[in-house]
Scaffold this active site. Sequence first.
Site, PDB file in Angstrom:
ATOM      1  N   GLU A 122      47.241  39.838  45.789  1.00 24.35           N
ATOM      2  CA  GLU A 122      47.770  39.909  44.428  1.00 24.35           C
ATOM      3  C   GLU A 122      47.602  41.336  43.919  1.00 24.35           C
ATOM      4  OE1 GLU A 122      46.102  37.230  41.514  1.00 24.35           O
ATOM      5  OE2 GLU A 122      47.611  37.781  40.050  1.00 24.35           O
ATOM      6  N   MET A 256      39.241  36.635  43.826  1.00 19.13           N
ATOM      7  CA  MET A 256      40.661  36.314  43.980  1.00 19.13           C
ATOM      8  C   MET A 256      40.827  34.867  44.422  1.00 19.13           C
ATOM      9  SD  MET A 256      43.784  37.244  43.842  1.00 19.13           S
ATOM     10  CE  MET A 256      45.070  36.065  44.211  1.00 19.13           C
ATOM     11  N   GLU A 291      38.080  31.179  39.225  1.00 12.70           N
ATOM     12  CA  GLU A 291      38.893  31.174  40.458  1.00 12.70           C
ATOM     13  C   GLU A 291      39.197  29.742  40.892  1.00 12.70           C
ATOM     14  OE1 GLU A 291      40.059  33.981  40.861  1.00 12.70           O
ATOM     15  OE2 GLU A 291      38.506  35.126  39.833  1.00 12.70           O
TER      16      GLU A 291
HETATM   17  N1  B3K Z   1      44.057  36.975  40.025  1.00 13.08           N
HETATM   18  C1  B3K Z   1      43.011  37.904  40.390  1.00 13.08           C
HETATM   19  C2  B3K Z   1      43.258  39.284  39.913  1.00 13.08           C
HETATM   20  C3  B3K Z   1      44.161  40.072  40.788  1.00 13.08           C
HETATM   21  C4  B3K Z   1      44.218  41.497  40.335  1.00 13.08           C
HETATM   22  C5  B3K Z   1      45.218  42.283  41.096  1.00 13.08           C
HETATM   23  N2  B3K Z   1      45.168  43.683  40.742  1.00 13.08           N
HETATM   24  C6  B3K Z   1      41.687  37.444  39.897  1.00 13.08           C
HETATM   25  C7  B3K Z   1      41.707  36.558  38.739  1.00 13.08           C
HETATM   26  O1  B3K Z   1      42.188  36.862  37.673  1.00 13.08           O
HETATM   27  O2  B3K Z   1      41.246  35.469  38.867  1.00 13.08           O
HETATM   28 ZN    ZN Z   2      42.385  34.882  36.974  1.00 16.09          ZN
END
Ligand code: B3K
Ligand code: ZN
Length: 849
Positions: A122, A256, A291
Amino acid sequence: MKDAAPQTVYLSDYTPFGYVVEDVHLTFQLAPTSTRVLSRIRFAPNPDATDKVFFLHGEELNLISAMIDGKPVEPVVTSVGLSCPVPEKPFVWEAEVEISPETNTALEGLYMSNGMYCTQCEAEGFRKITYYPDRPDVMSVFTVRIEGPHPVLLSNGNPRDSGDGWAEWRDPWPKPSYLFALVAGDLVNHSDTFTTCSGTEVALNIWVRPGNEGKCAFGMEALKKSMRWDEEVYGREYDLDIFNIVAVDDFNMGAMENKGLNVFNSSAVLASPETSTDANFERIEAIIAHEYFHNWTGNRITCRDWFQLCLKEGLTVFRDSQFTSDIRSAPVKRISDVIDLRARQFPEDQGPLSHPVRPESFQEINNFYTATVYEKGAEVIGMLKRLVGDEGYAEALELYFARHDGEACTIEDWLKVFEDVTGRDLTQFKRWYSQSGTPRLSVTEDYADGTYTLTFAQHTPPTPGQDEKLPQVLPIAVGLLNANGDEVVKTTLLEMTQAEQSFEFTGLASRPIPSLLRGFSAPVVLDRVASKEEQVFLLAHDTDAFNRWESGRTLARNSLIAMVRDGAAPDQAYLDGLAALLRDDELDPAFRALMLSGPSQAELAQALHEAGATPDPDAIWQAKETMADTMAQSFRDLLPKLAYEGKVTEPYAPDAEQSGMRALGAATLALQTRLDAGAAAQKQFDKADNMTLQLSALGQLIQVGKDTGAVQAFYDQWHNDRLVMDKWFGLQVGAAHPEVAVDRAAALSSHPAFDMKNPNRFRAVFGALAMNHAGFHRRDGAGYDLLADWLIRLDAMNPQTTARMCSAFQTWKRYDADRQAKMKAALERIAAQPDLSRDTTEMVSRMLG
Ligand code: B3K
Ligand code: ZN
């Protein structure tokens, strides 16, 4: 390969991809500098798309071969992807590429960290692994085969088969490529199981480097609590046979949410009482929950495009805040969230980086994982929930999951479920997603013949690209108290929709005292000049815990501002009110700790800026010092009662109760240190058997300049523990006297254990420098220069972390002309670097306007 010239992407340009992906099969033949990735992807024309261009994203890939339906093809390859003529019917694309994980210091795509392979995809990292339509609205099932000599080979979904030197995984849930993950290494696991509400047993693992297995128990408990909570509160059950978490030392952010295989910064999962503070434990619990909650809000229902990022992030932050409130203290969580919002989101929303919760354009999407998207995004959901009520919210969420499971959605889809369930028209509310800036809310009041009238006016100052602002829907929670402190009107939600609007309360025996914006019911700046008597009254009597804290905070802020601006003495009424509160043993120690800590230097700078003044960092620092000295003197007799020593006799537990007592102890120690030049701190440091006590004592010794022995002792004890060493680096800069902070950061950057390739270590030193307000803003500009030097160096290795840390300069326009010129010069120097990354280029150019 150098970045292509930055391109701006617009929300309004969205079109669906011309092909659907029916199935993905990937084979990884792992080798540090020459990993081969073989892909076999079944595409079919997308009936919903008019544009049938076959373009696959791909960056920094060495294409070895490509075939369509088994026949070699020669695509047109550029630095950002490839295109190729394809049949007008379903077909199979096969490609082989070579990549070099070992030299990937950007920590995006497939990279190596301490000998293990891991991924971060991501937002747009998958295109550094293979050619693919790397966009969140393209969802597919994946089968992954990993070949490599590592004992542990992991990917998303369920394990399918394995043998000597290989493993295969199959993820049955269609997902976008940003949720892909692979991990390979010499890892050990802490395992457990969880039985879901429908009776399915799920295997749980936390994978770590050997030696860290003793630091997983807390994270595992947090995971199980999160799984149960999501079943009980949101009716969401886990959907695979296995859930894996892997701890990685080199990671650009916290963690992540890859499907079934969450990858965590080791700082966000590993914990033990000896090496982690109470704050670390609480953060770990919240991140694990966050998460995990993404499994439904993000993974099962994902975003159509990256402009919709708040759809998953705002909602998931909101959900993890609810979780923390439920299992810890709700008022303390709310207060902490608002402190954080004001510290990070308000400066962003009131400066050159201001952008809507749903941005309308970007050059580098990684620059939009911001406090606005996350935290303001969560505030917007909190407002929606207040407006529709708990039941309306629950029904809307139920419909959201039922209607959109397996889809890639938009904010329109999200709001529509609320409209359908409640019958409300959310057209005006939607402005919260498109209009940037922090609304200012002013209020006047009137009382006559038993009727009390509140008249509010709202106004949002212009922000970049948005000169004119329209009125927002503001849920304003109000309670009214009489002079005895009784609630004559319980918390009532006023729904403000106009630029100016009055609300009447009738049948009152006397003029009430209003408690406004209870629970911080909308993310606004409340411009209200309440009398000091009223604030003191609310500090003593408000029945809303948030507003009770808020009145103390306002008194503290006003007193400090008067000290900065007019050289006033600390406000005695504030000190008396605070003392009364500190004496009240019925009050949660965590709450009293929050009261005692007072506003940070940055919060005062922000408050001065909001009041139209130019903040002087030296004067702010001095006022804080004077206030703390005065408090220490006037609370002298109270301190022994508030001190931590002897309060907790049970074994260490990082729960809300014990943490609260230690937080109050730490705030008390900070005052005690001003009376005894560090004697109590040294004693606590010597005796400490947990990191919370050890670190708070070390912080005080550093602050008072009595740290030589303790800093060395701490190093000797912990030099083999990476995460504790990050604290050692950070605290020496963060707690340093402002005059020495820059020199300390410079000296620590040449310490043998400093490693700029490790984001945690880099942030420990330079993040701490940026947070040491008066230190960073040293009048001669040395702080700006040092940070700029290091950001320039880091950019060549790790653009994402560099760009994120550039925001230390976002407030440059609010300081005096001299500091402004120096900060601007630092930004211009960064901007002028040849080969500056797209990430950093976008950030500095937005800041420079
Ligand atoms: N979704 C990831 C964050 C990704 C960041 C990319 N630069 C973690 C989170 O928000 O849970
Ligand atoms: Zn998140």
